[in-house]
Design an enzyme around this catalytic site. Structure first.
Site, PDB file in Angstrom:
ATOM      1  N   CYS A 143      -2.126   9.170   2.204  1.00  0.00           N
ATOM      2  CA  CYS A 143      -2.078   8.626   0.720  1.00  0.00           C
ATOM      3  C   CYS A 143      -3.389   8.874   0.223  1.00  0.00           C
ATOM      4  O   CYS A 143      -3.203   8.903  -1.193  1.00  0.00           O
ATOM      5  CB  CYS A 143      -1.673   7.394   0.681  1.00  0.00           C
ATOM      6  SG  CYS A 143      -2.379   6.003   1.810  1.00  0.00           S
TER       7      CYS A 143
ATOM      8  N   GLU B  46       1.069  -1.070   0.010  1.00  0.00           N
ATOM      9  CA  GLU B  46      -0.055   0.026   0.061  1.00  0.00           C
ATOM     10  C   GLU B  46       0.710   1.196  -0.144  1.00  0.00           C
ATOM     11  O   GLU B  46       1.536   1.688   0.996  1.00  0.00           O
ATOM     12  CB  GLU B  46      -0.904   0.080   1.311  1.00  0.00           C
ATOM     13  CG  GLU B  46      -2.045   0.887   1.123  1.00  0.00           C
ATOM     14  CD  GLU B  46      -1.975   2.336   1.410  1.00  0.00           C
ATOM     15  OE1 GLU B  46      -1.428   2.926   0.421  1.00  0.00           O
ATOM     16  OE2 GLU B  46      -2.003   2.556   2.620  1.00  0.00           O
TER      17      GLU B  46
END
Length: 478
Positions: A285, A251
């Site tokens: 993010c 990720e």
């Protein structure tokens, strides 16, 4: 007068340990810029010990009936609730985040996510048995993978640790987890709590730098490596893991487009987008930091967003009026300052654009307009409290701009036109598309992206399945 630094230690095979060679690093509170603790700078011997402990504990943990693993995870969730104030204090020292927001926005979802995976532990099943060749029955088994080497980031040290260990333990794996070298305190406290509930060796924590993380990924014991971090770090992990074909769960970065059409309620959109862009100092993010606005409302939107930025406050953790705290470390502060210093001549800083104060790593809420698609600040992840604004002419150009980056984690569309929202959700090349909102996450739904945002899913049944392997069993009926 010199203040004595608190001593953090690794958690290996059910006990706290210093690094085998005694090396340490200082841990700094980003709100003050001052060191408050030391943590082990773990080397190969420490990684070997943690991996050996996890490997030894794996067979018994794997063979527990799922209900027993569920009980353990539910106890962990309860213990996190009971010791929430200790966890909050450690996380605030780690990160400088506002105390109140850490209490309200991190502890409840963490506990909920652990409980979700506790339930998922009892759903570990294969497909129904069937006969696909005469006289033979096929069965699918879902099994744990083995030892998991996991590396968590510094932006959400507690929550990202939960996203790592909860599905892994629920599926029957054992864990060696490394927190970021700048934020180990809350993970060490979590190890104390978890270690009092699960058998020794099931959950291990080693602290250290990127060399420590590399040693974990390259170690022959783990069957899977999982990291939340930068694209560069993810590529390095994938390369290292390829040498012995470990599974990899990545990720990585994001550059979420926020596509605002002309029929949007500007005031409501600005209110929500500014919070989703500046929360946690933009160190997320999925943060709403790349806004694309239809040309007909562009100027009004920029004016409103600049005012929202001016009204947003950053400051110390105990200030109840702040939305976010400092950037995590001096390198991150320098990165954000560098993006603003290197802005092209056609860019306009509408709000912010400077460091706040001289103590700690605070940066003002910033809005930049007048940008073009190939500008550095559009193409690369800032990871700070900076929202960029671009103008688009029509739906086709909006999609072109939105998809025109190497990241593909999250996005949002703002419109009252349902058909348009559905069209956009189909063509936006991102792992998540929010409509008229940005950043909500629930344990039941997957989080993960495409392209250079990585692969694998966190949360949800999909994230749980990532920590399992599939085995075909075929038996003769004769």
């Amino acid at each position: 007068m010199t203040t004595e630094l608190r001593r953090l230690r690794n958690y290996i095979d059910g006990e706290f340990r210093d690094a085998a060679d005694g090396r340490t690093t200082q841990v700094v509170n980003p709100a003050t810029g001052e060191a408050y603790a030391t943590a082990p700078l773990s080397g190969a011997a420490d990684v070997d010990a943690a991996m050996a402990a996890a490997a030894a504990a794996f067979p018994a943990w794997r063979d527990l009936v799922p209900a027993e693993r569920q009980k353990a995870l539910l106890k962990i969730a309860d213990a996190f609730e009971e010791r929430a104030e200790e966890l909050i204090a450690a996380e605030v020292e780690n990160t400088g985040k506002p105390i109140g927001l850490t209490r309200s926005e991190e502890i409840p979802p963490m506990v909920d996510q652990i409980r979700f995976f506790a339930g998922a532990a009892r759903m570990l099943e294969g497909r129904a048995a069937g006969e696909y060749m005469e006289g033979l029955t096929s069965i699918i088994r879902r099994e744990p993978i083995g030892v998991c080497a996991q590396v968590a980031p510094w932006n959400y040290p507690m929550m990202m640790a939960v996203w790592k260990f909860a599905p892994a333990l629920a599926a029957g794996n054992t864990v060696v987890l490394k927190p970021s070298d700048t934020t180990p305190a809350s993970t060490i406290l979590m190890a104390e709590i978890i270690g009092s509930i699960v058998p020794k060796g099931v959950f291990n924590v080693v602290t250290g730098d990127r060399d420590t993380g590399r040693a974990m990924v390259e170690h022959p014991t783990p069957a899977m490596a999982s990291i939340t971090g930068s694209v560069r770090a993810g590529m390095q992990v994938a390369e290292s893991a390829s040498k012995d074909l470990k599974r990899v769960h990545l990720e990585l970065g994001g550059k979420a487009p926020v596509v605002v059409f002309e029929d949007t309620d500007i005031a409501k959109a600005v209110e929500d987008i500014s919070v989703a862009g500046f929360f946690n100092a933009g160190q997320d993010c999925t943060a709403a930091t790349r806004v694309l606005v239809h040309e007909s409302i562009h100027d009004d939107f920029v004016t409103a967003l600049a005012k929202a930025a001016a009204d947003t406050k950053t400051g110390m953790p105990d200030d109840e009026d702040v939305l976010y705290g400092p950037l995590n470390n001096p390198n991150q502060l320098a990165q954000v300052e560098g993006f603003i210093d290197r802005l092209p001549a056609h860019a306009r800083v509408e709000a912010g654009g400077q460091r706040v104060g001289e103590t700690g790593y605070f940066y003002a809420p910033t809005v930049v307009s007048g940008l073009q698609q190939d500008d550095e600040i559009i193409q690369n992840e800032v990871f700070g409290p900076v929202i960029t604004v671009q103008s688009f002419t029509d739906e086709e150009q909006a999609v072109e701009y939105a998809n025109g980056v190497r990241f593909a984690l999250a996005s949002s569309v703002w419109t009252k036109d349902h058909a348009r929202a559905m069209r956009m959700s189909k063509v936006l090349d991102f792992g998540c598309v929010w409509i008229n909102t940005h950043i909500p996450l629930v344990a039941e739904m997957p989080h993960g992206g495409f392209k250079q945002s990585g692969y694998g899913k966190d949360l949800s049944a999909y994230g749980f399945e990532d920590y399992t392997r599939i085995k075909h069993v075929m038996t003769s009926l004769g």
